[in-house]
Scaffold this active site. Structure first.
Site, PDB file in Angstrom:
ATOM      1  N   SER A  70      71.494  54.998  32.071  1.00  0.00           N
ATOM      2  CA  SER A  70      70.610  55.851  31.289  1.00  0.00           C
ATOM      3  C   SER A  70      71.249  56.291  29.975  1.00  0.00           C
ATOM      4  CB  SER A  70      70.188  57.049  32.141  1.00  0.00           C
ATOM      5  OG  SER A  70      69.181  57.799  31.526  1.00  0.00           O
ATOM      6  N   ASP A 105      66.338  57.070  25.057  1.00  0.00           N
ATOM      7  CA  ASP A 105      67.689  56.969  25.600  1.00  0.00           C
ATOM      8  C   ASP A 105      67.966  55.511  25.955  1.00  0.00           C
ATOM      9  OD1 ASP A 105      66.002  56.801  27.799  1.00  0.00           O
ATOM     10  OD2 ASP A 105      67.331  57.915  29.133  1.00  0.00           O
ATOM     11  N   ASP A 135      67.970  53.633  28.533  1.00  0.00           N
ATOM     12  CA  ASP A 135      67.095  52.825  29.390  1.00  0.00           C
ATOM     13  C   ASP A 135      65.613  53.085  29.136  1.00  0.00           C
ATOM     14  OD1 ASP A 135      67.009  55.350  30.618  1.00  0.00           O
ATOM     15  OD2 ASP A 135      66.750  54.497  32.617  1.00  0.00           O
ATOM     16  N   ASP A 171      63.521  55.691  29.469  1.00  0.00           N
ATOM     17  CA  ASP A 171      62.600  56.487  30.281  1.00  0.00           C
ATOM     18  C   ASP A 171      62.449  57.910  29.761  1.00  0.00           C
ATOM     19  OD1 ASP A 171      65.068  57.492  31.059  1.00  0.00           O
ATOM     20  OD2 ASP A 171      64.743  57.213  33.211  1.00  0.00           O
TER      21      ASP A 171
END
Length: 450
Positions: free
Chosen positions: A101, A240, A242, A244
């Site tokens: 993340s 960010d 990833d 999400d």
């Protein structure tokens, strides 16, 4: 359930340190494959962000799944919500995300999605952990899983994101700066916004395996603020690593966080009669958000920190909108998990429909000043024991007495990093930063005394 490996958001840590090692990932792939094969047809999707260690762990997981007799479809670099979406549309038994993340490249992690594109429930995670205690048993040579690559994965997800812009709305005339954090949205988000008509410029769009989240992205919005102001853009969007979560920046460089985004979407959907219940925030949500929503007649509920807990409360209440201050926004009527691109498009749709600026959408919404200090733990430190220390509890009690009914204190361990998070918020006449530092200093002193 007592978890040995799974945290609130999968398994995460430093690459090369157990369990973030290739041998463990091979075993994890095998264990997960055994469980998924028992519950379905034996087909799993694997996607990853852009950190260099993703190649290693992708191969290890693929080998373990094949050894368990499970077919694998590789997606390559793909935002976490894109993997959730494709898991559903390909009717796979599960999706696996290789990502840490918002963390820097030395970290990596694994999280799983169910066939419905939601986080795995505790029972399935318990089954996987139980399998990890067994020796690997490889299926017969004629039953090994096969691997293939989905070549059009990015295009499929781009079309899905575009389809979430309501009606015939477009982004024509909008100038947008996108910060892709050198992460998984780098080849997705620019295409989505351009194809919807926006004039797009990109920062953080050149991943090299080592620069993910480095001085860019939703946790580092300074570069985006500078770019928006310099280019005279209407707004900026930071994802960010990833994809999400997101943070927005208005034309004046003001940072718009998850609480602001929740308020804008909730008010719009409430006014149009399509909110579908109330809103779920978390223990970290600003009480200015709660007051503003309640002032509109919108029920508000707090969940534990973590998008899985937000989603749990949404499902329990039959509601559709929730999220975190950090920028995880869940629009469950559209997507099964937090989705930075989709959430950004919901805000831009409001701007287009009302023909107003981002800052105008927040007129009248006031948040209480909030301070957050992260105290990094020394190796082996018991976070629960540290928070319960007499000196720490005394500091918390003293600050709570100072704030009385005009503020609150939250002391909690991070679910993804070795941190104690100290949050203090209160009315403007309080120096919340000084009060948070007072508690953080007690945490640091107690840690050193152990």
């Amino acid at each position: 359930m007592s978890r040995r490996y799974f945290g609130t958001d999968g398994i995460r840590g430093t690459v090369g340190e157990f369990p973030i090692t290739p041998d463990f990932m091979l075993k994890l792939g095998w264990a997960a494959g055994r469980v998924f094969a028992r519950h379905g047809r034996g087909k799993v999707l694997i996607g990853k962000d852009t950190r260099i260690s993703g190649y290693m762990f992708e191969s290890a997981l693929e080998s373990g799944l094949s050894a368990a007799g499970v077919d694998v479809s590789l997606l390559g670099p793909m935002p976490t919500p894109g993997i959730a979406y494709l898991t559903r549309t390909f009717r796979a038994d599960a999706g696996i995300v290789i990502s840490a993340s918002h963390n820097a490249y030395p970290d990596n992690g694994i999280k799983f999605f169910s066939a419905a594109g939601t986080k795995l429930d505790d029972a399935l995670e318990a089954e996987i952990e139980a399998e990890l205690d067994r020796d690997i048993e490889i299926v017969g040579p004629d039953s090994l899983g096969k691997a293939s690559r989905i070549q059009d994965a990015a295009g499929r997800y781009i079309e899905f994101c575009k389809s979430t812009l309501p009606g015939r709305l477009g982004l024509h005339g909008m100038k947008v700066v996108l910060d892709c954090a050198h992460g998984a949205t780098y080849h997705i988000a620019p295409n989505v916004f351009r194809e919807l008509g926006a004039k797009v410029s990109v920062i953080g769009g050149e991943p090299d395996g080592l620069n993910i989240n480095q001085d860019v992205g939703s946790t580092n919005p300074q570069a985006l603020r500078a770019a928006v102001i310099e280019q005279g853009a209407d707004l900026g969007v930071a994802f960010d690593g990833d994809g999400d979560r997101l943070i927005l920046v208005d034309a004046d460089g003001r940072v718009i966080d998850g609480d602001d985004i929740l308020y804008m979407i909730a008010r719009d959907r409430h006014e149009r009669g399509v909110l579908g219940g109330g809103v779920v925030g978390t223990l970290m949500s600003n009480f200015g958000l709660a007051a503003a929503l309640e002032g509109l007649g919108i029920p508000f509920e707090r969940a534990k920190v973590g998008d899985r807990y937000v989603i749990e409360r949404l499902e329990a209440n039959g509601w559709q909108l929730g999220g975190e201050s950090s920028g995880h926004i869940v629009c469950s009527h559209i997507q099964s998990t937090g989705d930075g691109i989709v959430s950004a498009l919901q805000v831009l749709a409001i701007m287009a429909r009302e023909e107003c600026s981002l800052s105008e959408l927040l007129v009248g919404f006031e948040k209480a000043p909030q301070a957050l200090i992260n105290v990094r733990l020394t190796p082996g430190c018991d976070n629960q024991a540290l928070m319960a220390a007499d000196a720490v509890q005394a500091a918390v009690a003293e600050v709570e007495e100072t704030l009385s009914s005009e503020g609150r204190v939250l002391l909690r361990p991070s679910g993804t990093e070795p941190l104690i998070r100290v949050m203090v918020e209160g009315r403007p006449h309080f120096d919340v930063q000084a009060l948070a530092r007072q508690i953080a200093s007690a945490v640091e002193a107690s840690m050193q005394a152990r």
